[in-house]
Structures are given as C-alpha cells and as structure tokens.
Motif scaffolding. Sequence first.
Motif, PDB file in Angstrom:
ATOM      1  N   ASP A 293       0.843  -1.185   0.000  1.00 25.72           N
ATOM      2  CA  ASP A 293       0.000   0.000   0.000  1.00 25.72           C
ATOM      3  C   ASP A 293       0.887   1.246   0.000  1.00 25.72           C
ATOM      4  O   ASP A 293       2.090   1.185   0.249  1.00 25.72           O
ATOM      5  CB  ASP A 293      -0.932   0.003   1.218  1.00 25.72           C
ATOM      6  CG  ASP A 293      -0.154  -0.025   2.515  1.00 25.72           C
ATOM      7  OD1 ASP A 293       0.104   1.044   3.068  1.00 25.72           O
ATOM      8  OD2 ASP A 293       0.235  -1.138   2.943  1.00 25.72           O
ATOM      9  N   LYS A 294       0.278   2.365  -0.286  1.00 22.63           N
ATOM     10  CA  LYS A 294       1.021   3.609  -0.474  1.00 22.63           C
ATOM     11  C   LYS A 294       1.783   4.011   0.776  1.00 22.63           C
ATOM     12  O   LYS A 294       2.938   4.439   0.712  1.00 22.63           O
ATOM     13  CB  LYS A 294       0.049   4.725  -0.874  1.00 22.63           C
ATOM     14  CG  LYS A 294       0.722   6.004  -1.311  1.00 22.63           C
ATOM     15  CD  LYS A 294      -0.299   6.990  -1.838  1.00 22.63           C
ATOM     16  CE  LYS A 294       0.355   8.264  -2.319  1.00 22.63           C
ATOM     17  NZ  LYS A 294      -0.637   9.221  -2.854  1.00 22.63           N
ATOM     18  N   GLU A 295       1.161   3.888   1.961  1.00 20.42           N
ATOM     19  CA  GLU A 295       1.800   4.289   3.209  1.00 20.42           C
ATOM     20  C   GLU A 295       3.059   3.472   3.490  1.00 20.42           C
ATOM     21  O   GLU A 295       4.079   4.008   3.934  1.00 20.42           O
ATOM     22  CB  GLU A 295       0.814   4.159   4.381  1.00 20.42           C
ATOM     23  CG  GLU A 295      -0.311   5.184   4.389  1.00 20.42           C
ATOM     24  CD  GLU A 295      -1.351   4.947   3.326  1.00 20.42           C
ATOM     25  OE1 GLU A 295      -1.400   3.805   2.793  1.00 20.42           O
ATOM     26  OE2 GLU A 295      -2.101   5.882   2.994  1.00 20.42           O
ATOM     27  N   THR A 296       2.993   2.171   3.197  1.00 19.89           N
ATOM     28  CA  THR A 296       4.160   1.312   3.430  1.00 19.89           C
ATOM     29  C   THR A 296       5.323   1.708   2.535  1.00 19.89           C
ATOM     30  O   THR A 296       6.473   1.787   2.977  1.00 19.89           O
ATOM     31  CB  THR A 296       3.793  -0.158   3.177  1.00 19.89           C
ATOM     32  OG1 THR A 296       2.679  -0.518   4.005  1.00 19.89           O
ATOM     33  CG2 THR A 296       4.965  -1.071   3.486  1.00 19.89           C
ATOM     34  N   VAL A 297       5.024   1.969   1.254  1.00 19.21           N
ATOM     35  CA  VAL A 297       6.078   2.351   0.311  1.00 19.21           C
ATOM     36  C   VAL A 297       6.713   3.678   0.726  1.00 19.21           C
ATOM     37  O   VAL A 297       7.939   3.837   0.675  1.00 19.21           O
ATOM     38  CB  VAL A 297       5.515   2.436  -1.117  1.00 19.21           C
ATOM     39  CG1 VAL A 297       6.568   2.987  -2.080  1.00 19.21           C
ATOM     40  CG2 VAL A 297       5.052   1.072  -1.591  1.00 19.21           C
TER      41      VAL A 297
END
Length: 413
Positions: free
Chosen positions: A181-185
């Motif tokens: 997901d975007k937050e992890t990246v």
Amino acid sequence: MEFGIKKCRVLVMKKGRHHKSGIELASEDKIKEIDLEEGYKYLGVLEADSIKEKIMKENVRKEYIRWVKEIQRSKLNRRNTISAINARAVSIIRYIAGTVGWKTDELQSLDRRTRKLLTTYNMFQSKGDVDRLYQQRSEGGRKKEDCVLIEKSCLYCYVSVSEELLLKESLNESVVAVGHDKETVLTIRKSKFLEKKLHSVFFKAIEFRDVKRYEWLRKGDWKKAAEGTLMAGQEQAIRTRSIQHRIDRVDIPPNCRICDEREETVAHIVSECGKLAQKQYKQWRQDNVAQTIHWQLCKDNSLEHNEQWYDHRPKAIVENESFKLLWDMRIQTDRELAYNNPDIIAFNKDKRTCLIIDVTCPFDYRLPEGEREKIDCYDELKRELKRIWNCREIKIVPIVIGAFGTISTRSHS
C-alpha cells in the motif's frame, strides 16, 4: 437514434485462427472485420485477438510525456504543477493498470524521464534525492506519484475492497499480485532517505527540535525554480567547492570563493559568510522579513501603509492616537547599551504595552540558539524602556526563521 455501423468491427476466431469475414446486415450494410495489425480500440484499450500491449505501451508513454511537458510549460505554481502531473499524466498509467503488463524497468524508465523533465524546467536538481521527491509535502517531499507503485497497487487496491464474489476469489487464489500500500512504500522510502549520509544531514540536525519545518512546502505558492534550488540546498545537492573537493575529487581548494576564510559548504553560503553578511543577509533577507511584519502591524492598527506588502517601504516613525511604530531606530537611554537598535518597536499608547521585535535568519539547526541570543541581547533595553516610557508590560519577540525556511514554534505563533 442511429446505430454507428461504420464504427463497428467483427472478429471471427476458429480454433485459435483468424477467419476474415464481415457481417452483412438486412439493410445491406456490412460490419467490417478487424485488421489484426491495426486492432480495435475499446474503452481506450487497443485489442484484436489479444490486447496490443506493445502499441498500447508506446501510445501511453508518448501521451504521458506529452502531458508532463504541457504541464511544465504552464504557469502553475510548484504545488499545482505536481498535482496536475499526478491528476492528468499519471492517471493515464493508472487507467490501464492490470490490463497491460508493464515491466518494472519500463515504469522506472518513465519515472526517470519525468525527473529529467523536472530538471529541465528547474523543478528538480540532477543530484537531488529521488526518495524525497515522492514523499508527502507534510513530510518534506513533493507528493509526486510513483509510476511503479501506481501500477502495482492500483489493481490490488481495487480488488481488495470489492464486494463482488468473483473478485474476492481472484484475490484468494493469488490471481491478482499483492502490492504494497502507499503508506508502506512511503515509509520505506523515508527510511532509505534518512540512511543517506549526505542528503539527510540537514534533516537529522533539526529532527528533534521544536520547529515547523515544512510550512512553505505545504502552502506551495513559490515559483518552480525557487523550490527546486531550496530543496537541493537542504539535500546538499548543490556542488559547492567543499563537495567538489571532497566527493567529486576535483582539484580545487575547498575554501569559500567569496571570503576565502572557511570551507565553502551550503551552510556557509546561506548564513555564515562574513562578506555576504555585510549586505546580502541583512538587506535581502532579514529586512524583507521585518518589512512584512511592519506592514502587517500598520494594517492591523490603521496606520499608513501600501496595499501590498512588497510595495511597503517602512518609515522611521509611524503613529496615530493609539499606536506608535519605530523602524530600525537607535533608542536613546540613560546609560550606554550594546544592543539598542531592534528592527521594530511597537508601542500601544492606550494599554501602555510595548513589543521589541528583532529578526534573524541563521542556519536552520541554530534556531533555538538564535532565539535565546535575541532575548538576552535586548533584556537590558527592555528594562530601560519600561522605566523611561512607563510601560506596564514589555515583551521581546524574536522572529527567527531558518535560511532554508524552518520556523520555530514561538515565531510561528
């Protein structure tokens, strides 16, 4: 209402082979067969017996680059430029995510091309940090969408929140690849950025201080080139003599080319050079900040002022029946003081209160020290004015703004 026969095409496949045959209608019109080389565009996707991936990739690549160039040529400010690229250009890739099989290196090539275009239009320095470019503006980045992340996560995110049974089953059977997901990246990118010894020096120095670091980034009303240069300075990406001598191994002396007294680093250029301090730091930076504060005080207290802050030229004394402003004036006291010339003194005649305002713009990691220095310097003047002017209350207001835009919490409030 008419049916668009001319736009229709037919494709006949028998045992995996293409058979040329149109369809003749009762009206003697004929629906032509699809040319396997040209294909047929349906909902924006070119296909024949299968999706024309090679042609689609080339078309998407050209359209993406065209929109990035068009947006860069526009007069949008820096924040709206990035938002427009995300909304218009990146959406082209987002639309066909999962339909066309992009390879990771193909998307990375598109990202590199985008960064080159940003560099061409002075929005990004060639030696600037790539990981920071994709961070949120509240975290010190520019919020540029990552083409690789878009392709990997877009289809997965759609399927993972769907209520349809078949789509849920495709996720359970690993038909759709699981993406971050975007937050992890973004968290991974931030960690990589902070591990870099050169690019992260500035951010580690101010990380634990009571400051507001990215107010200017969140507002996003600067010019494109100004933002690119400032962020390059924060990342130590400007090729100063020190960096050329120590990192690039260029055979030049590392000392400052202006004063020739200390090593030419980014911090030295923007806040520590003795010769630049004589004029550039004072007139072009500190006086402009003080001028803006003077204009706002005049506006709030119905004193004479220009309509726009950048046209305002402060007078030595401006006053009315209830308020008085002194600009860059040496204060006469009964005893000699080392510091008696603040940038602004604001005196409220009705309340008998006074503000001693002085502006300084040190390098960003020296903000707390700069505040304490200003308070200590004008403490004696504060006591003298309270006695001479018969003030009920006097406050020293240090306005301390870092050379790279960092603002202390006290100055912000």
